[in-house]
Design a protein around this motif. Structure first.
Motif, short mmCIF file in Angstrom:
data_model
loop_
_atom_site.label_atom_id
_atom_site.label_comp_id
_atom_site.label_asym_id
_atom_site.label_seq_id
_atom_site.Cartn_x
_atom_site.Cartn_y
_atom_site.Cartn_z
N GLY A 78 0.82 -1.22 0.00
CA GLY A 78 0.00 0.00 0.00
C GLY A 78 0.84 1.26 0.00
N GLY A 79 2.10 1.14 0.46
CA GLY A 79 2.99 2.29 0.49
C GLY A 79 3.61 2.57 -0.87
N PHE A 80 4.17 3.76 -1.01
CA PHE A 80 4.79 4.16 -2.28
C PHE A 80 6.30 4.27 -2.12
N GLY A 81 7.01 3.91 -3.21
CA GLY A 81 8.46 4.12 -3.25
C GLY A 81 8.77 5.48 -3.86
N GLY A 82 10.04 5.87 -3.77
CA GLY A 82 10.47 7.15 -4.34
C GLY A 82 10.56 7.12 -5.85
N ASN A 83 10.52 5.91 -6.41
CA ASN A 83 10.53 5.73 -7.86
C ASN A 83 10.10 4.29 -8.13
N ILE A 84 9.88 3.96 -9.37
CA ILE A 84 9.48 2.59 -9.71
C ILE A 84 10.59 1.62 -9.29
N GLY A 85 10.22 0.55 -8.58
CA GLY A 85 11.20 -0.44 -8.17
C GLY A 85 11.94 -0.12 -6.88
N HIS A 115 8.13 3.89 1.51
CA HIS A 115 8.45 4.67 2.72
C HIS A 115 7.32 5.68 2.90
N ILE A 116 7.05 6.02 4.13
CA ILE A 116 5.95 6.96 4.42
C ILE A 116 6.20 8.32 3.77
N LEU A 117 7.48 8.72 3.64
CA LEU A 117 7.82 10.00 3.01
C LEU A 117 7.29 10.07 1.58
N TYR A 118 7.53 9.02 0.81
CA TYR A 118 7.13 9.01 -0.59
C TYR A 118 5.63 8.79 -0.72
N THR A 119 5.06 8.12 0.26
CA THR A 119 3.62 7.86 0.24
C THR A 119 2.85 9.18 0.34
N PHE A 132 7.53 11.58 10.68
CA PHE A 132 6.65 10.50 10.25
C PHE A 132 5.27 10.62 10.92
N SER A 133 5.23 11.16 12.13
CA SER A 133 3.94 11.41 12.78
C SER A 133 3.14 12.42 11.95
N TYR A 134 3.80 13.50 11.56
CA TYR A 134 3.13 14.52 10.74
C TYR A 134 2.65 13.92 9.42
N ILE A 135 3.54 13.17 8.77
CA ILE A 135 3.20 12.61 7.46
C ILE A 135 1.99 11.68 7.56
N ALA A 136 1.98 10.83 8.57
CA ALA A 136 0.86 9.90 8.76
C ALA A 136 -0.45 10.67 8.94
N ILE A 137 -0.41 11.69 9.80
CA ILE A 137 -1.62 12.46 10.11
C ILE A 137 -2.07 13.27 8.89
N PHE A 171 5.38 7.03 15.01
CA PHE A 171 5.32 6.34 13.72
C PHE A 171 6.71 6.02 13.23
N SER A 172 6.85 4.84 12.64
CA SER A 172 8.08 4.49 11.92
C SER A 172 7.94 4.95 10.48
N GLY A 173 9.08 5.18 9.82
CA GLY A 173 9.04 5.63 8.43
C GLY A 173 8.78 4.50 7.45
N ASP A 174 9.24 3.31 7.81
CA ASP A 174 9.04 2.14 6.95
C ASP A 174 9.23 0.88 7.79
N MET A 175 9.36 -0.26 7.14
CA MET A 175 9.45 -1.53 7.87
C MET A 175 10.71 -1.64 8.72
N TRP A 176 11.70 -0.78 8.47
CA TRP A 176 12.96 -0.87 9.22
C TRP A 176 12.88 -0.16 10.57
N GLY A 177 11.86 0.62 10.78
CA GLY A 177 11.55 1.05 12.14
C GLY A 177 12.10 2.37 12.64
N GLU A 178 12.75 3.19 11.80
CA GLU A 178 13.22 4.50 12.27
C GLU A 178 12.02 5.34 12.71
N VAL A 179 12.14 5.95 13.90
CA VAL A 179 11.05 6.75 14.45
C VAL A 179 11.46 8.22 14.43
N ASP A 180 10.52 9.10 14.04
CA ASP A 180 10.82 10.53 13.91
C ASP A 180 9.48 11.26 13.89
N THR A 181 9.41 12.45 14.49
CA THR A 181 8.15 13.21 14.46
C THR A 181 7.76 13.62 13.04
#
Length: 316
Positions: A72-79, A83-87, A134-139, A122-132
């Protein structure tokens, strides 16, 4: 008094279009993994300048959709990995073109919901980095999709409040140093969720106004050089807490305009540096906040033109 430099809007439009065409240029290769962000910056700038129609959306939209993963998430480019940033950038691009209806909203929502942690962060992706961030992006993302009720909003807000510092600012996690970019993320998330009462507006407003330096530009932390991108992070935050009148707007506008390449287009981080798409967007967005003539209004919380946000949230 020296005559103020004008905004060379047509040159900026030409610059943005040229960046997209130069697939093999050094900048494009370096940016390949975050092309989704670059597309969002460029396209939003075009819309703010009233020129979104110069882009062929029949090329852009299928490319965006191809960047979506089964998760359901999007990558920064095809393939590239999701990551939540690109989503968020993907959702914002579809919003610009009024194409959110073609999105698999349930898949995107499930992806973001799955990134919320037990403490509300919120984590940014499956690797688990946490940062505010990502909280903003999710909301922001879920609000644009009318799916904000799918996460634990109260926990998300409580985590952000834990990242508030004694100087009124916010960091990337509890105890993290106050930084203008993180402040935007936290204030933006609190604004979207209707929780700005958690912000000490006078204290934070003072900290943000202290970011303006002699040249009129803004920095992100004390003792740092000014940078055009903070025209967005700082100004948006000041607007959301109703303290934007505390800075010298004319000096800031002059600083942004001095960072233009008036011959080839584009805006740089500070005068006489190389231009890039990132600072071009934040420069034009900053001028939008300063109500510069010929630039459409941008929403300080959603980072999209006001008319786009109204169409999505109010249906007008």
């Amino acid at each position: 008094m020296a005559k103020m430099v004008e905004l060379v809007a047509e040159k900026h439009v030409e610059y943005i279009v040229s960046v997209e065409k130069k697939k093999d240029a050094f900048e494009s290769v370096v940016m390949e993994h975050l092309r989704m962000n670059g597309a969002y910056w460029g396209l939003t700038t075009l819309d703010l300048l009233g020129k979104l129609q110069v882009v062929d959306q029949d090329e852009v939209i299928p490319w965006v959709i191809q960047c979506q993963h089964e998760s359901g998430g999007f990558g920064g480019n095809i393939g590239h990995d999701p990551h939540i940033l690109y989503t968020l950038s993907a959702v914002q691009i579809l919003a610009l073109f009024d194409k959110l209806h073609i999105l698999d909203v349930a898949a995107v929502t499930n992806y973001i919901v799955g990134l919320q942690n037990e403490d509300g962060s919120f984590s940014g992706d499956m690797w688990g980095e946490v940062d505010t961030r990502f909280s903003y992006i999710a909301i922001c993302c879920l609000s644009l999709l009318h799916q904000l009720d799918k996460i634990d909003v109260e926990k998300a807000v409580n985590y952000i409040v834990r990242c508030k510092n004694l100087d009124g600012g916010f960091g990337c996690n509890p105890g993290g140093e106050s930084h203008a970019g993180q402040i935007f993320c936290c204030v933006g998330a609190l604004a979207i969720t209707g929780c700005l009462h958690h912000v000490d507006k006078d204290l934070l407003g003072w900290w943000l106004c202290e970011r303006q330096v002699k040249s009129g530009g803004l920095n992100g932390r004390p003792e740092k050089l000014p940078d055009v991108c903070y025209s967005w992070w700082v100004l948006s935050s000041l607007i959301m807490i109703d303290r934007v009148h505390w800075i010298d707007k004319e000096k800031l506008a002059n600083f942004i305009l001095d960072c233009q390449d008036v011959e080839k287009g584009g805006i740089s981080d500070r005068p006489d540096d190389a231009v890039d798409i990132y600072h071009t967007y934040f420069g034009v967005a900053g001028l939008s906040h300063l109500q510069y003539p010929g630039v459409k209004a941008i929403d300080p919380a959603y980072a999209l033109p006001v008319d786009v946000v109204n169409r999505i949230l109010i249906g007008s």
